[in-house]
Design a protein around this motif. Structure first.
Motif, mmCIF file in Angstrom:
data_model
loop_
_atom_site.group_PDB
_atom_site.id
_atom_site.type_symbol
_atom_site.label_atom_id
_atom_site.label_comp_id
_atom_site.label_asym_id
_atom_site.label_seq_id
_atom_site.Cartn_x
_atom_site.Cartn_y
_atom_site.Cartn_z
ATOM 1 N N VAL A 68 0.864 -1.181 0.000
ATOM 2 C CA VAL A 68 0.000 0.000 0.000
ATOM 3 C C VAL A 68 0.902 1.232 0.000
ATOM 4 N N TYR A 69 0.534 2.230 -0.811
ATOM 5 C CA TYR A 69 1.307 3.478 -0.892
ATOM 6 C C TYR A 69 0.396 4.651 -0.549
ATOM 7 N N THR A 70 0.917 5.578 0.269
ATOM 8 C CA THR A 70 0.146 6.742 0.690
ATOM 9 C C THR A 70 1.044 7.975 0.662
ATOM 10 N N THR A 71 0.409 9.157 0.637
ATOM 11 C CA THR A 71 1.168 10.407 0.721
ATOM 12 C C THR A 71 1.209 10.938 2.152
ATOM 13 N N ARG A 72 0.470 10.291 3.052
ATOM 14 C CA ARG A 72 0.540 10.614 4.482
ATOM 15 C C ARG A 72 0.609 9.312 5.267
ATOM 16 N N LYS A 73 1.191 9.370 6.441
ATOM 17 C CA LYS A 73 1.270 8.170 7.261
ATOM 18 C C LYS A 73 -0.113 7.772 7.764
ATOM 19 N N LEU A 74 -0.328 6.462 7.864
ATOM 20 C CA LEU A 74 -1.597 5.950 8.366
ATOM 21 C C LEU A 74 -1.729 6.243 9.859
ATOM 22 N N GLY A 75 -2.978 6.286 10.322
ATOM 23 C CA GLY A 75 -3.245 6.717 11.693
ATOM 24 C C GLY A 75 -3.210 5.618 12.727
ATOM 25 N N PHE A 76 -2.071 4.949 12.862
ATOM 26 C CA PHE A 76 -1.930 3.986 13.955
ATOM 27 C C PHE A 76 -0.556 4.154 14.582
ATOM 28 N N ASN A 77 -0.488 3.807 15.852
ATOM 29 C CA ASN A 77 0.771 3.890 16.591
ATOM 30 C C ASN A 77 1.424 2.513 16.646
ATOM 31 N N GLY A 78 2.706 2.486 16.883
ATOM 32 C CA GLY A 78 3.414 1.217 16.960
ATOM 33 C C GLY A 78 3.940 0.777 15.607
ATOM 34 N N ASP A 79 4.528 -0.424 15.603
ATOM 35 C CA ASP A 79 5.161 -0.941 14.390
ATOM 36 C C ASP A 79 4.160 -1.448 13.359
ATOM 37 N N ASN A 80 3.035 -1.982 13.822
ATOM 38 C CA ASN A 80 2.061 -2.543 12.887
ATOM 39 C C ASN A 80 0.650 -2.427 13.427
#
Length: 259
Positions: A68-80
């Motif tokens: 998956v490619y995004t221009t902003r980081k996804l909204g979750f904390n941690g490594d996965n």
């Protein structure tokens, strides 16, 4: 068609984040490219049900299998981040898919990498071209039948397919690919693909084994349903049907609608 290569401008201010997606399924075999339609359906539902992780205005680009490619980081904390979704498969069977997402690379500079390649300072820009192909093909992959980089709108759309004898048809669509020469270009061209019309197996057999008409007369179709298949002739029909069916996928459905 007057031109099939179009200039492609990559915004240098946009940086790309690459996420790896591990999809766990109910079956024991490894995931295959043919699972892509189901995985895309599951990913759409995953995004819709989790707007805190996938904001509505994010528009992530999913390759259908692994990335998956995004221009902003996804909204979750941690490594996965892991989440399950329920998807209705063919025959109304419910399938549970588990998506495990983790960040692989952040702030990928597509424009910088492409310009460096054009200037001759690097040997290739394969990974950057791959990302562009995935991003630019999202709409086509969601709305068309995909074969490689060829995209075919549903054959039910008028003018998108032509029926041929013997249970076959030709689908018309387009080819799309990013090329980098002295500057980035998007190549779009027409594509066509012969295909087998899906449907009931007995009806398909009757189409394949039909006798062509003479002097403008319509074909003569055998009837394999009446009288317990009385008109089936193994000597005349078996070899022809075997050659035609080789390599095709046949789905068996029990009377209780189970596979």
């Amino acid at each position: 068609v007057h031109v099939n290569h179009f200039p492609l401008k990559v915004n240098g201010q946009k940086k790309i984040n690459h996420y790896d997606v591990e999809i766990t399924t109910p079956w024991k075999r490894e995931n295959r490219r043919s699972d892509e339609p189901l995985f895309r359906k599951g990913f759409r539902k995953l995004c819709k049900e989790n707007p805190n992780v996938f904001p509505i205005d994010l528009f992530p680009a999913f390759d259908g299998i692994k990335s998956v490619y995004t221009t902003r980081k996804l909204g979750f904390n941690g490594d996965n981040w892991t989440k399950k979704v329920e998807i209705e498969e063919e025959l109304s069977r419910i399938v549970v898919l588990s998506f495990k997402v983790h960040l692989v690379r952040s702030s990928i500079d597509l424009a910088g990498a492409i310009n460096t390649f054009i200037a001759g300072q690097t040997l290739n820009a394969y990974s950057e071209v791959q990302i562009l192909n995935i991003v630019l093909s999202q709409v086509a992959r969601e709305k068309c039948v995909t074969i490689g980089r060829n995209y075919f709108p549903e054959s039910s759309i008028e003018g998108r397919s032509v029926d041929l004898p013997g249970g076959k048809s030709v689908w018309f669509g387009f080819f799309q690919s990013v090329n980098i020469g002295w500057k980035p270009m998007l190549n779009v061209d027409v594509a066509n693909k012969p295909a087998v019309k899906g449907g009931n197996m007995i009806s398909y057999m009757e189409e394949v084994l039909a006798t062509p008409g003479r002097r403008g007369d319509p074909p003569s179709y055998p009837n394999f349903r009446d009288q317990g298949g009385k008109y089936w002739d193994s000597r005349r029909h078996a070899n022809t049907l075997e050659r035609d069916l080789k390599g095709l996928k046949v789905r068996y459905i029990r009377p209780d609608k189970q596979k």
